[in-house]
Motif scaffolding. Structure first.
Motif, PDB file in Angstrom:
ATOM      1  N   LYS A 104       0.648  -1.044   0.021  1.00  0.00           N
ATOM      2  CA  LYS A 104      -0.030  -0.036   0.014  1.00  0.00           C
ATOM      3  C   LYS A 104       1.016   1.238  -0.111  1.00  0.00           C
ATOM      4  CE  LYS A 104      -4.231  -1.795   2.380  1.00  0.00           C
ATOM      5  NZ  LYS A 104      -4.942  -1.300   1.465  1.00  0.00           N
ATOM      6  N   ALA A 105       2.003   1.216   0.485  1.00  0.00           N
ATOM      7  CA  ALA A 105       2.824   2.213   0.487  1.00  0.00           C
ATOM      8  C   ALA A 105       3.822   2.349  -0.431  1.00  0.00           C
ATOM      9  CB  ALA A 105       3.706   2.257   2.036  1.00  0.00           C
ATOM     10  N   ALA A 106       3.784   1.730  -1.547  1.00  0.00           N
ATOM     11  CA  ALA A 106       4.594   1.747  -2.699  1.00  0.00           C
ATOM     12  C   ALA A 106       4.511   2.830  -3.348  1.00  0.00           C
ATOM     13  CB  ALA A 106       4.414   0.676  -3.512  1.00  0.00           C
ATOM     14  N   GLY A 107       5.806   3.699  -3.427  1.00  0.00           N
ATOM     15  CA  GLY A 107       5.921   4.849  -4.145  1.00  0.00           C
ATOM     16  C   GLY A 107       5.878   5.952  -3.325  1.00  0.00           C
ATOM     17  N   LEU A 108       5.603   5.811  -2.067  1.00  0.00           N
ATOM     18  CA  LEU A 108       5.405   6.843  -0.967  1.00  0.00           C
ATOM     19  C   LEU A 108       6.567   7.219  -0.476  1.00  0.00           C
ATOM     20  CD1 LEU A 108       2.277   5.921   0.914  1.00  0.00           C
ATOM     21  CD2 LEU A 108       2.462   7.464  -1.019  1.00  0.00           C
ATOM     22  N   LYS A 155      -8.613   8.788   1.450  1.00  0.00           N
ATOM     23  CA  LYS A 155      -8.530   9.142  -0.116  1.00  0.00           C
ATOM     24  C   LYS A 155      -7.081   9.624  -0.425  1.00  0.00           C
ATOM     25  CE  LYS A 155     -10.063  13.845   1.163  1.00  0.00           C
ATOM     26  NZ  LYS A 155      -8.650  14.595   0.931  1.00  0.00           N
ATOM     27  N   ASP A 156      -6.307  10.160   0.483  1.00  0.00           N
ATOM     28  CA  ASP A 156      -5.025  10.305   0.222  1.00  0.00           C
ATOM     29  C   ASP A 156      -3.856   9.245   0.565  1.00  0.00           C
ATOM     30  OD1 ASP A 156      -5.518  12.852  -0.199  1.00  0.00           O
ATOM     31  OD2 ASP A 156      -5.645  13.507   2.081  1.00  0.00           O
ATOM     32  N   GLY A 157      -4.442   7.913   0.794  1.00  0.00           N
ATOM     33  CA  GLY A 157      -3.527   6.779   1.034  1.00  0.00           C
ATOM     34  C   GLY A 157      -3.349   6.142   2.282  1.00  0.00           C
ATOM     35  N   PRO A 158      -2.353   5.572   2.480  1.00  0.00           N
ATOM     36  CA  PRO A 158      -2.446   4.684   3.978  1.00  0.00           C
ATOM     37  C   PRO A 158      -1.609   5.641   4.904  1.00  0.00           C
ATOM     38  CG  PRO A 158      -0.734   3.969   2.343  1.00  0.00           C
ATOM     39  CD  PRO A 158      -1.504   4.852   1.519  1.00  0.00           C
ATOM     40  N   TYR A 159      -2.023   5.530   6.052  1.00  0.00           N
ATOM     41  CA  TYR A 159      -1.241   6.458   7.382  1.00  0.00           C
ATOM     42  C   TYR A 159      -1.294   5.598   8.431  1.00  0.00           C
ATOM     43  CZ  TYR A 159      -5.779   8.071   8.664  1.00  0.00           C
ATOM     44  OH  TYR A 159      -7.168   7.998   8.925  1.00  0.00           O
ATOM     45  N   CYS A 160      -0.766   6.163   9.423  1.00  0.00           N
ATOM     46  CA  CYS A 160      -0.835   5.716  10.828  1.00  0.00           C
ATOM     47  C   CYS A 160      -1.101   6.462  11.657  1.00  0.00           C
ATOM     48  CB  CYS A 160       0.630   5.070  11.305  1.00  0.00           C
ATOM     49  SG  CYS A 160       1.301   3.596  10.139  1.00  0.00           S
ATOM     50  N   VAL A 161      -1.830   6.098  12.880  1.00  0.00           N
ATOM     51  CA  VAL A 161      -2.189   6.829  14.152  1.00  0.00           C
ATOM     52  C   VAL A 161      -1.729   5.933  15.303  1.00  0.00           C
ATOM     53  CG1 VAL A 161      -3.975   7.752  15.478  1.00  0.00           C
ATOM     54  CG2 VAL A 161      -3.879   8.139  13.112  1.00  0.00           C
ATOM     55  N   ASN A 162      -1.099   6.385  16.159  1.00  0.00           N
ATOM     56  CA  ASN A 162      -0.539   6.202  17.361  1.00  0.00           C
ATOM     57  C   ASN A 162      -1.610   6.201  18.537  1.00  0.00           C
ATOM     58  OD1 ASN A 162       1.394   4.413  19.066  1.00  0.00           O
ATOM     59  ND2 ASN A 162       1.764   6.516  19.807  1.00  0.00           N
ATOM     60  N   TRP A 163      -2.052   5.161  19.392  1.00  0.00           N
ATOM     61  CA  TRP A 163      -2.835   5.240  20.627  1.00  0.00           C
ATOM     62  C   TRP A 163      -1.808   5.034  21.821  1.00  0.00           C
ATOM     63  CZ3 TRP A 163      -8.329   2.838  19.076  1.00  0.00           C
ATOM     64  CH2 TRP A 163      -8.934   3.631  18.220  1.00  0.00           C
ATOM     65  N   ASN A 164      -1.849   5.945  22.555  1.00  0.00           N
ATOM     66  CA  ASN A 164      -0.907   5.708  23.813  1.00  0.00           C
ATOM     67  C   ASN A 164      -2.229   5.523  24.904  1.00  0.00           C
ATOM     68  OD1 ASN A 164       0.669   5.812  25.962  1.00  0.00           O
ATOM     69  ND2 ASN A 164       1.216   8.013  25.830  1.00  0.00           N
ATOM     70  N   VAL A 165      -2.372   4.375  25.372  1.00  0.00           N
ATOM     71  CA  VAL A 165      -3.540   3.957  25.926  1.00  0.00           C
ATOM     72  C   VAL A 165      -3.202   3.923  27.495  1.00  0.00           C
ATOM     73  CG1 VAL A 165      -5.416   2.405  26.466  1.00  0.00           C
ATOM     74  CG2 VAL A 165      -4.491   2.657  24.201  1.00  0.00           C
ATOM     75  N   PHE A 222      -9.159   8.816  14.657  1.00  0.00           N
ATOM     76  CA  PHE A 222      -8.671   8.167  13.607  1.00  0.00           C
ATOM     77  C   PHE A 222      -7.964   8.777  12.538  1.00  0.00           C
ATOM     78  CE2 PHE A 222     -12.097   5.460  15.603  1.00  0.00           C
ATOM     79  CZ  PHE A 222     -11.387   4.345  15.760  1.00  0.00           C
ATOM     80  N   SER A 223      -8.266  10.308  12.600  1.00  0.00           N
ATOM     81  CA  SER A 223      -7.666  11.390  11.716  1.00  0.00           C
ATOM     82  C   SER A 223      -6.134  11.389  11.766  1.00  0.00           C
ATOM     83  CB  SER A 223      -8.315  12.651  12.023  1.00  0.00           C
ATOM     84  OG  SER A 223      -7.701  13.673  11.191  1.00  0.00           O
TER      85      SER A 223
END
Length: 323
Positions: free
Chosen positions: A100-104, A157-167, A319-320
């Motif tokens: 999914k991250a190919a080319g990024l 819509k802009d592609g894959p990304y990560c969000v980190n949750w510190n619980v 999730f943003s």
């Protein structure tokens, strides 16, 4: 094999072995498993089977379990890395190596040693002594990795990304050390205060353009998380014996009937058992094909209610990719 909860050379090797880069989906292995001998004694360790990932998700606390379940429910989530190691040294972006991250163009992560120095050069990173590879009779001091909670892999819509949750159990946990004899015994090996540890994790992921969110149970409606935790085990492996999504979608007033009645009608139509039809019903609810009110209690013989508030929209900020 006997395991230990305390930092050691063997534990260090285990963590790095499990956290090899490029592992996604069913291949991913958490740094710490929710198993006897690994999970902290004072934790409420548990596993959640996730059909989407085709593996168990290992949670080390009740709040982690609640947030992990909600993350799995989100339609844009395509992977979840729990108990993610924060690399002491600079490392590649968590998305690196995935198709999914190919080319990024992905920024690297600085490593906690570098990040901690930027916070203050006076803080000491967690470390242990191991036998030197050059001379086994000598001890060598090495940085021991900190472990995160939940790293979400999402796509918009802009592609894959990560969000980190510190619980944490409550907001106070980010700044005040727990008042427990177990934690008092570990203070010598935990040089960082909760606030510094909190800031370190935020800075570590910030350089990779990954947003870190402080997640406490107070942020989620308890009935929502209770319903999701109740439904998820009921969908099994997620593979339908017979696709009933069309039947449930077309069933007049489906969101106002009881689960038992809906499954009974589906059984009459499909030839499957009521139990099988009920499993497919929970799958349709979980996959948001049939949208019911998840903020109300769900009972087998009580009519459901149509969705009023979409939990994905209500908690979209969690999730943003941007604040």
């Amino acid at each position: 094999m006997k395991t230990t909860r305390l930092p050691s050379s063997a534990k260090l090797n285990t963590v790095f072995s499990r956290q090899k880069p490029g592992r996604f989906g069913s291949d991913y292995q958490p740094s710490i498993r929710a198993e006897r001998g690994e999970a902290p004694k004072i934790s409420h360790a548990s596993k959640i089977y996730c059909p989407k990932l085709q593996r168990d998700v290992h949670c080390l606390s009740l709040p982690e379990r609640q947030f992990a379940c909600f993350a799995i429910y989100h339609p844009q989530l395509w992977d979840l890395h729990e108990q993610k190691m924060l690399h002491p040294a600079a490392t590649s972006h968590p998305l690196s190596g995935h198709p999914k991250a190919a080319g990024l163009i992905l920024p690297s992560l600085p490593g906690t040693l570098s990040a901690l120095t930027r916070i203050s050069p006076n803080y000491r990173h967690h470390s242990i002594y191991i036998n030197s590879q050059e001379d086994p009779t000598e001890l060598q001091k090495v940085a021991y990795p900190y472990i995160g909670d939940l790293l979400l892999f999402l796509e918009d819509k802009d592609g894959p990304y990560c969000v980190n949750w510190n619980v944490k159990s409550d907001p106070e946990g980010y700044s005040v050390r727990p008042n427990s004899t177990v934690f008092k015994e570990k203070r010598k090996s935990r040089a960082l205060s909760p606030q510094v540890r909190h800031d370190l994790e935020h800075l570590y992921f910030k350089d990779g353009l990954i947003r870190t969110i402080d997640a406490t149970p107070q942020a989620l409606h308890p009935r929502l998380t209770g319903n999701l935790l109740w439904i998820l085990p009921k969908i099994g492996d997620g593979i339908a014996k017979k696709d009933l999504s069309g039947f449930y979608s077309d069933l007049p007033g489906a969101c106002t009937l009881s689960p038992q009645l809906i499954a009974t009608r589906a059984a009459e139509w499909s030839g499957l058992s009521i139990s099988e039809c009920k499993t497919e019903l929970w799958k349709c609810i979980w996959n948001r094909i049939l949208k019911i009110d998840l903020f109300q209690s769900i009972f087998d013989d009580v009519p459901l209610r149509p969705q009023v508030i979409d939990p994905v929209e209500l908690y979209a900020h969690l999730f943003s990719r941007e604040e």
